[in-house]
Design a protein around this motif. Structure first.
Motif, mmCIF file in Angstrom:
data_model
loop_
_atom_site.group_PDB
_atom_site.id
_atom_site.type_symbol
_atom_site.label_atom_id
_atom_site.label_comp_id
_atom_site.label_asym_id
_atom_site.label_seq_id
_atom_site.Cartn_x
_atom_site.Cartn_y
_atom_site.Cartn_z
ATOM 1 N N THR A 6 36.443 -31.552 8.029
ATOM 2 C CA THR A 6 37.208 -30.713 8.945
ATOM 3 C C THR A 6 38.351 -30.046 8.189
ATOM 4 N N VAL A 7 38.559 -28.779 8.456
ATOM 5 C CA VAL A 7 39.639 -28.034 7.808
ATOM 6 C C VAL A 7 40.956 -28.406 8.468
ATOM 7 N N PRO A 9 44.416 -27.485 9.686
ATOM 8 C CA PRO A 9 45.067 -26.208 10.036
ATOM 9 C C PRO A 9 46.281 -25.892 9.172
ATOM 10 N N LEU A 12 44.985 -24.534 5.910
ATOM 11 C CA LEU A 12 44.513 -23.164 6.115
ATOM 12 C C LEU A 12 45.692 -22.201 6.161
ATOM 13 N N SER A 43 39.129 -20.472 5.566
ATOM 14 C CA SER A 43 39.022 -19.670 6.789
ATOM 15 C C SER A 43 37.574 -19.562 7.260
ATOM 16 N N THR A 46 36.645 -22.758 8.816
ATOM 17 C CA THR A 46 37.286 -22.874 10.131
ATOM 18 C C THR A 46 36.464 -22.121 11.171
ATOM 19 N N GLN A 49 33.573 -24.135 12.153
ATOM 20 C CA GLN A 49 33.918 -25.243 13.041
ATOM 21 C C GLN A 49 34.258 -24.780 14.452
ATOM 22 N N THR A 50 34.931 -23.641 14.573
ATOM 23 C CA THR A 50 35.355 -23.180 15.899
ATOM 24 C C THR A 50 34.241 -22.463 16.650
ATOM 25 N N LEU A 125 41.566 -15.805 13.343
ATOM 26 C CA LEU A 125 41.649 -17.266 13.371
ATOM 27 C C LEU A 125 43.092 -17.741 13.376
#
Length: 128
Positions: A6-7, A9, A12, A43, A46, A49-50, A125
């Motif tokens: 998992t990135v 935040p 990022l 990014s 991310t 994942q989103t 993002l």
């Protein structure tokens, strides 16, 4: 398939801040390759994942390619839905400095396939 890690935040955001002067002004020297690669990879992961799924492939050569957005799964050959752009254009999209439709019209983004435009729904993002 979900990414293995998992990135973070904060990581990022820090990577995007490190390249933000160059995003604001292309006459500023290009960031070091490692900083640019980190911002692009974090990014894109991310986004993966989103917007999980495998119906659209997002490519930012030479750094990363990810699959995202729920829909028909692609497994072999050239994917039917592809979004491809250079690292600077990608980061401009990620940070909200450029709109997806504008980047496509300006030839900064190549979007092929009926679902490629759905990537726009997930951008930006992070605004930095």
């Amino acid at each position: 398939m979900a990414p293995s890690k998992t990135v973070d935040p904060a990581e990022l955001r820090a990577s995007l801040i490190a390249v933000s002067a160059w995003l604001d002004d292309p006459s500023v020297p290009k960031p070091p390759r490692a900083e640019l690669a980190a911002a692009v990879r974090l990014s894109a992961r991310t986004l993966e994942q989103t917007a999980p799924g495998s119906s659209v492939e997002v490519r930012v050569p030479p750094f990363v390619a990810v699959q995202c957005i729920v829909g028909p799964r692609h497994t072999r050959g050239t994917p039917p839905n592809v979004v491809e752009c250079d690292p600077r254009t990608w980061l401009l999209l990620v940070t909200g400095r450029t709109e997806f439709a504008d980047a496509v019209r300006g030839a900064g983004v190549t979007a092929s396939g009926g679902r490629a435009g759905e990537v726009a729904h997930w951008l930006p993002l992070v605004r930095v």
